[in-house]
Every structure is written in structure tokens, then in C-alpha cells.
Design a protein around this motif. Sequence first.
Motif, PDB file in Angstrom:
ATOM      1  N   ASP A 151      64.171  45.564 -22.416  1.00  0.00           N
ATOM      2  CA  ASP A 151      63.262  44.829 -23.422  1.00  0.00           C
ATOM      3  C   ASP A 151      62.744  45.707 -24.413  1.00  0.00           C
ATOM      4  OD1 ASP A 151      64.114  42.811 -21.403  1.00  0.00           O
ATOM      5  OD2 ASP A 151      62.367  41.532 -22.053  1.00  0.00           O
ATOM      6  N   LEU A 152      62.774  45.237 -25.625  1.00  0.00           N
ATOM      7  CA  LEU A 152      62.115  46.030 -26.615  1.00  0.00           C
ATOM      8  C   LEU A 152      60.768  45.482 -26.909  1.00  0.00           C
ATOM      9  CD1 LEU A 152      65.208  45.517 -28.778  1.00  0.00           C
ATOM     10  CD2 LEU A 152      64.282  47.710 -28.422  1.00  0.00           C
ATOM     11  N   ASP A 153      59.885  46.680 -27.367  1.00  0.00           N
ATOM     12  CA  ASP A 153      58.416  46.530 -27.280  1.00  0.00           C
ATOM     13  C   ASP A 153      58.031  46.345 -28.998  1.00  0.00           C
ATOM     14  OD1 ASP A 153      55.664  46.531 -27.215  1.00  0.00           O
ATOM     15  OD2 ASP A 153      55.716  48.548 -26.059  1.00  0.00           O
ATOM     16  N   PHE A 154      57.917  45.042 -29.287  1.00  0.00           N
ATOM     17  CA  PHE A 154      57.557  44.605 -30.726  1.00  0.00           C
ATOM     18  C   PHE A 154      56.077  44.997 -31.028  1.00  0.00           C
ATOM     19  CE2 PHE A 154      61.728  42.992 -30.585  1.00  0.00           C
ATOM     20  CZ  PHE A 154      62.241  42.877 -32.110  1.00  0.00           C
ATOM     21  N   ARG A 155      55.360  45.269 -30.102  1.00  0.00           N
ATOM     22  CA  ARG A 155      53.951  45.885 -30.336  1.00  0.00           C
ATOM     23  C   ARG A 155      54.092  47.126 -31.304  1.00  0.00           C
ATOM     24  NH1 ARG A 155      51.576  46.688 -24.491  1.00  0.00           N
ATOM     25  NH2 ARG A 155      53.500  47.757 -24.392  1.00  0.00           N
ATOM     26  N   LEU A 207      68.946  33.817 -32.955  1.00  0.00           N
ATOM     27  CA  LEU A 207      67.924  34.765 -32.415  1.00  0.00           C
ATOM     28  C   LEU A 207      68.104  34.448 -30.934  1.00  0.00           C
ATOM     29  CD1 LEU A 207      64.720  34.014 -34.686  1.00  0.00           C
ATOM     30  CD2 LEU A 207      66.773  35.697 -35.012  1.00  0.00           C
ATOM     31  N   ASP A 208      68.909  35.291 -30.435  1.00  0.00           N
ATOM     32  CA  ASP A 208      69.316  35.454 -29.088  1.00  0.00           C
ATOM     33  C   ASP A 208      67.718  35.604 -27.985  1.00  0.00           C
ATOM     34  OD1 ASP A 208      71.007  35.398 -26.398  1.00  0.00           O
ATOM     35  OD2 ASP A 208      70.105  37.727 -26.535  1.00  0.00           O
ATOM     36  N   ALA A 209      67.718  34.639 -27.082  1.00  0.00           N
ATOM     37  CA  ALA A 209      66.673  34.908 -26.072  1.00  0.00           C
ATOM     38  C   ALA A 209      65.260  35.001 -26.699  1.00  0.00           C
ATOM     39  CB  ALA A 209      66.983  36.002 -25.232  1.00  0.00           C
ATOM     40  N   VAL A 210      65.185  34.582 -27.855  1.00  0.00           N
ATOM     41  CA  VAL A 210      63.692  35.048 -28.590  1.00  0.00           C
ATOM     42  C   VAL A 210      62.464  34.549 -28.001  1.00  0.00           C
ATOM     43  CG1 VAL A 210      63.739  32.897 -30.086  1.00  0.00           C
ATOM     44  CG2 VAL A 210      62.907  35.148 -31.112  1.00  0.00           C
ATOM     45  N   ALA A 211      62.569  33.648 -26.978  1.00  0.00           N
ATOM     46  CA  ALA A 211      61.457  33.032 -26.399  1.00  0.00           C
ATOM     47  C   ALA A 211      60.681  33.941 -25.483  1.00  0.00           C
ATOM     48  CB  ALA A 211      61.615  31.812 -25.531  1.00  0.00           C
ATOM     49  N   PHE A 212      61.297  35.225 -25.047  1.00  0.00           N
ATOM     50  CA  PHE A 212      60.723  36.186 -24.229  1.00  0.00           C
ATOM     51  C   PHE A 212      60.214  37.304 -24.983  1.00  0.00           C
ATOM     52  CE2 PHE A 212      64.141  33.747 -22.059  1.00  0.00           C
ATOM     53  CZ  PHE A 212      63.571  33.567 -20.795  1.00  0.00           C
ATOM     54  N   LEU A 213      60.165  37.353 -26.329  1.00  0.00           N
ATOM     55  CA  LEU A 213      60.218  38.478 -27.126  1.00  0.00           C
ATOM     56  C   LEU A 213      58.732  39.094 -26.905  1.00  0.00           C
ATOM     57  CD1 LEU A 213      61.360  39.917 -29.564  1.00  0.00           C
ATOM     58  CD2 LEU A 213      59.680  38.838 -30.956  1.00  0.00           C
ATOM     59  N   TRP A 214      57.675  38.686 -27.013  1.00  0.00           N
ATOM     60  CA  TRP A 214      56.465  39.075 -26.652  1.00  0.00           C
ATOM     61  C   TRP A 214      55.776  38.975 -25.375  1.00  0.00           C
ATOM     62  CZ3 TRP A 214      54.583  41.791 -30.950  1.00  0.00           C
ATOM     63  CH2 TRP A 214      53.378  42.143 -30.979  1.00  0.00           C
ATOM     64  N   ASN A 240      52.588  34.055 -18.663  1.00  0.00           N
ATOM     65  CA  ASN A 240      54.025  33.556 -18.418  1.00  0.00           C
ATOM     66  C   ASN A 240      54.989  34.359 -19.383  1.00  0.00           C
ATOM     67  OD1 ASN A 240      54.155  32.254 -20.792  1.00  0.00           O
ATOM     68  ND2 ASN A 240      54.354  30.035 -20.063  1.00  0.00           N
ATOM     69  N   CYS A 241      54.500  35.289 -20.397  1.00  0.00           N
ATOM     70  CA  CYS A 241      55.339  35.988 -21.485  1.00  0.00           C
ATOM     71  C   CYS A 241      56.459  35.194 -21.826  1.00  0.00           C
ATOM     72  CB  CYS A 241      55.977  37.168 -20.596  1.00  0.00           C
ATOM     73  SG  CYS A 241      54.580  38.273 -19.944  1.00  0.00           S
ATOM     74  N   LEU A 242      56.164  33.996 -22.071  1.00  0.00           N
ATOM     75  CA  LEU A 242      57.352  32.852 -22.935  1.00  0.00           C
ATOM     76  C   LEU A 242      56.480  32.359 -23.859  1.00  0.00           C
ATOM     77  CD1 LEU A 242      59.896  32.267 -22.002  1.00  0.00           C
ATOM     78  CD2 LEU A 242      59.206  30.311 -20.753  1.00  0.00           C
ATOM     79  N   ASN A 243      57.226  32.209 -24.808  1.00  0.00           N
ATOM     80  CA  ASN A 243      56.928  31.261 -25.889  1.00  0.00           C
ATOM     81  C   ASN A 243      55.349  31.649 -26.648  1.00  0.00           C
ATOM     82  OD1 ASN A 243      59.200  29.685 -25.521  1.00  0.00           O
ATOM     83  ND2 ASN A 243      57.812  28.595 -24.195  1.00  0.00           N
ATOM     84  N   LEU A 244      54.875  33.056 -26.564  1.00  0.00           N
ATOM     85  CA  LEU A 244      53.587  33.249 -26.886  1.00  0.00           C
ATOM     86  C   LEU A 244      53.425  33.163 -28.246  1.00  0.00           C
ATOM     87  CD1 LEU A 244      53.043  36.470 -24.778  1.00  0.00           C
ATOM     88  CD2 LEU A 244      52.414  34.062 -24.066  1.00  0.00           C
TER      89      LEU A 244
END
Length: 590
Positions: free
Chosen positions: A213-217, A242-249, A255-259
Motif C-alpha cells: 500500500d502506498l502512503d498518500f500522507r 479508481l481501483d480499490a480506492v476505498a482503502f486509500l487512507w 477501520n481504514c475504509l472510506n475515511l
Amino acid sequence: MLRRTESTVQLLDRVRMHLETIYRDTPLQVTPEDLARELIQVMRLDEADCTPESHVNYWTQRDSIVITYGDTLLREDEKPLVTLKTFFDSHTEGMISGIHILPFYPWSSDDGFAVLDYSSVNEFLGDWGDIQAIASSYDLMADLVINHCSSRSLWFENFLRGQDPGKDYFFTASPDDDLRAVVRPRTSPLLREVETSEGTKHVWCTFSHDQVDLDFRNPDVLRQFVSIVRQYLDNGVRIFRLDAVAFLWKIPGTNCLNLDETHEVVRLMRTLVEHANPGSLLITETNIPNRENLSYFGNANEAHAIYNFSLPPLLVNTLITGNVRHFKTWLMSMPPAQNGTTYFNFIASHDGIGLRPAEGLLSDEELDLMVETMLHFGGHVSYRALEDGQNKPYEINISLFDALQGTTAGPDTWGIERFVCAHAIMLGLEGIPGIYIHSLVGTRNDYQRVQNTGAYRSINRHQWQYDELEALLNREDTTHAQVFSRIKELLSIRGRQAAFHPNATQFTLHLGDNICGFWRQSIDRRQSIFCITNVSAEMLPLSLCDINLIGTDEWVDLVSGTQFQSREEVLELQPYQTLWITNKADYAGT
């Protein structure tokens, strides 16, 4: 230097506000305004002077998209992307407006979704010239695999070495962090221990240990992806998945989902893309429960379209049980998409039939029955890990044709009718239809490919030899030819009806538990279509009085061509028969 026109100043303010929201709890080395200027320059928006209109529908009833891998069709001594274009040029006759080519980049695993290099085309498939050729004839949809990349990518190798680009690109956490609430679609450990030039680290792997997973921070990661978007636009990509974007942040302890930050990244991407090329679209791929999925519309300022993930499991459940009750309840609960947004409807894809989007819509007992039925039809089941350490079915892996070969009572002789019926229902619904290439040609379960790859999803990722498929499609007695012909005919009819515009009005009809019914009305209100389907294996009566046809209009079924002389008629619906009853045949609108 950014040119200061009224529109660019407004754009700078918008991008800056997105960035302030995304990084409100993250220290930055640059100011949000300076970062905004950089992103605008990367997208070359400083060369333009346009403000896109809001709430504009960049689609019509003529739009439909085929989903395919770049190497689904193979021909000796020819690059697969060339073969793919030849197939659609030869066989779809203008009935397909767009093609979604699943990841066509160099990759290391997961059939493309562990990307090695975002800037290149997999040389086995072809090159950017082949991509541009497809984009010149079709609306090209491409994956922005934004959540993760390959552990064998240059970025990750540089992460391990402590070098740029990549040094701080990946999300790390401690095994001591509170990660119990993290929602994941897999059963493998979330953290992978790696040795770096700075010592032992634990990288975050939502999907697999080869997909880090990439770190968009880190705003450098955002800069990279904005640059990638610009490159794809330059090569003809119009639609971004936008693949699997719900897990991005990620924030440990959640829950690290849809933040909130994830949603704001989507808003930022939309702002940049629509200013770069009005008419380009973002589609969010979020395989999550229905209510959460709907949130990616935002206030018509996030995704232009969302994958309608609840549709596949609900429609399969409807057709194997012969009961439309849950499907009808769901239809009534779905809000009409605002202008400028729409649903992306699909009932099969390169992945399996997701079960999370059916949570809260089907009971555990009903989901278990569907899983049991699909296993009986030759399918497999993939699992996800729960917070308590238990595993739960996440998706069913099976070709749609085999999934619909029978009912909960077992296989029967209605497989083709049931399969075509599923597509007729989907094609009538509000939204843009996406048809998996293997559904278009009626491909069966590929057990050999599962054995070769060891991956259950391979069951629905068959590779056809082009000449073999051609021969089958040219023989009227084959299942493949019959399915292909009938779905193409439905697409042809659909494209000529204004009432099938993706944003045309839709109301659910109440015709009992065995008949699926909904009404579509064109935006100008001149055309109505009553979409009615018998979802059972029994003949059923239908009184035209029950659908309230206006007596002063003449009504005809678009599928069969049958004209109705009286509102008092009682029809006998054949098993899995669909009627598209309209007052204005072939009305494309004004």
C-alpha cells in the motif's frame, strides 16, 4: 509560472482547499497553495482557460462498455491489443461505445493489479500506439491502481534501499498498533516484515504481500499519480477506474475504509481531471456495502459514476430463487443519480460475485444458500478475515454463464434464457451498462486456468484463441453465437431509446414476487418503457391493466415486436422472458 486568469485563480483556490482538507492532520514541507500550483502545472492546467460546467451528463443511452483483459483474445504473430481492436471493429457494429482494458501495464501478480511501472504498456500486449488506436475508436477506460503497487517495482526497491523515488512512498505500521478494526478483503496477514537500509519495517498490504500500500500522507505520492493521470489523458484515456480506492487512507485505530481523506482525494482528482479534459470521467471501484458505496457520489462532486456492486449478487439471487422481493426492495431504495453522476451497472467482471455489497440486503441464510448453489455449479469461494479471527465468504468465483445454469433446485434446461434475461434486466436499469467480454460470448468456467495459476479468480479469466472463438461465433448452433447475437440485439435496441438514457426516470413496479418490473421515462417525458421480466422457470400471466398503459397511446414490445391492441390483454410470460413495452419505438430523444 501559473498564469493568473480568473478561472485559474478559482481553480487554484479549489485545489488548495482540497489539499488543506486532505493534509489537515499531516505536516507538509510545502504550503497547500504551493502544492496546488505544482499539481496544476503537472496537469498542464496553467495552459488552459476553461471552467467545466457542473451537473452535465457526458453519456447517453448509446453508451455501453465492455470489460476485458488486454490478452483475452490471442492470435499468432499479433500483439493482443491489435487483436482486441480487430474483434470489436469486426463484431460489435457500433453497439459498444467504450472498452475497459484491465491493467495493461507491466505487473508481477494478480493479473495486472500489482503494477511494476505505471508509465509503460506491457510489451507482450503492445505499446502506447496500440492504446491510442483503440482510444481513437472507442471511449477508453483504464485502471488507476491507486492504493498499492508491486513489491517488485522500482519504487519499492528504492524504499528498501532508502532512495528516491520511493523512499517514503509506502505505508508502514507497527505490529503493536491497534489494527483490530481494519477492514480487509483477504485472509493474509495485514503487515509484511521487510528489511530496509533503515532497519526492519512493517509495510501495509491490504490485498497481498506482493501488493504494498502506498502512503498518500507523502505528497510526492500524490504528485506521481497526478502525473500518471496526465500521461493517460495524453494517450487517449477518457475514463479512469479508481481501483480499490476505498482503502486509500489509513489511520491505525480506525477501520481504514472510506475515511474522509479518501473522499477528498477523489474530489481532488475529479477537479483536476474535469479541468484537464471536460468529458473525462472518474468511476470508483468500491466493493463494499451498498450505503457506503453510494457515498462516493458525494454531492455530485466525487465520482462521476460508481460501480453498482450490489447488483450482481442480488440479481443472481433473484434468478436462482425465482423471487424478486429483495431485488425490488433494493431498487426502491436506490436514489436517482443527480445529473452529472450515474451508476455503472455490471453483473459480471474479472473478479468474482462480491458478497459484501449484499450484506444487509440478503440474510446470512440466503447468502449461504447462494454460496452452496454456486459451489454445486462448479464455482469456488474466496474468504476475508474478520476482526475476531474468523473467515467469512467474500466473493464467489464462477463464470456468470455457469452461475445461471439452474436454480437452487439444481441445473435445468433454461440456462441460456436465464443468462440473457439477466442482461436484459441490467440493460434496462438506470445507469451505464458494463458487460464482461466473457459474458458477451458466453464463456464457461475455466478449471484448467485455475489449476495453472492456483487462483480461484482465474475461473472467469479464460483466454480465447481468436480463430477458435471466431469459428464458434460463426456457427448459429453454438451457445456462444446464440448468447452473442441476443445480447448484441438488446444493446442495439437499447441504444435507440431515449427512455434508456442513464439518467432517465426509473420507478419500481409491483407485479408479484416472480415478475421483475420497473418503468423508465425519457428526460423529455415523451417516451415510456415498461421493463418486465419473468424471473422464474414457470409461465406466468401478466395483465396489461397492472402496468397502467395510457389508453391513447399505441404500445409495442421492443424485444419481440408484438403490438398490443387493448389494455385488457392478459399475456403469458414465458420463463425468463423480458418485455420492453413502449409507446414510442426507436425514440432517441430530441
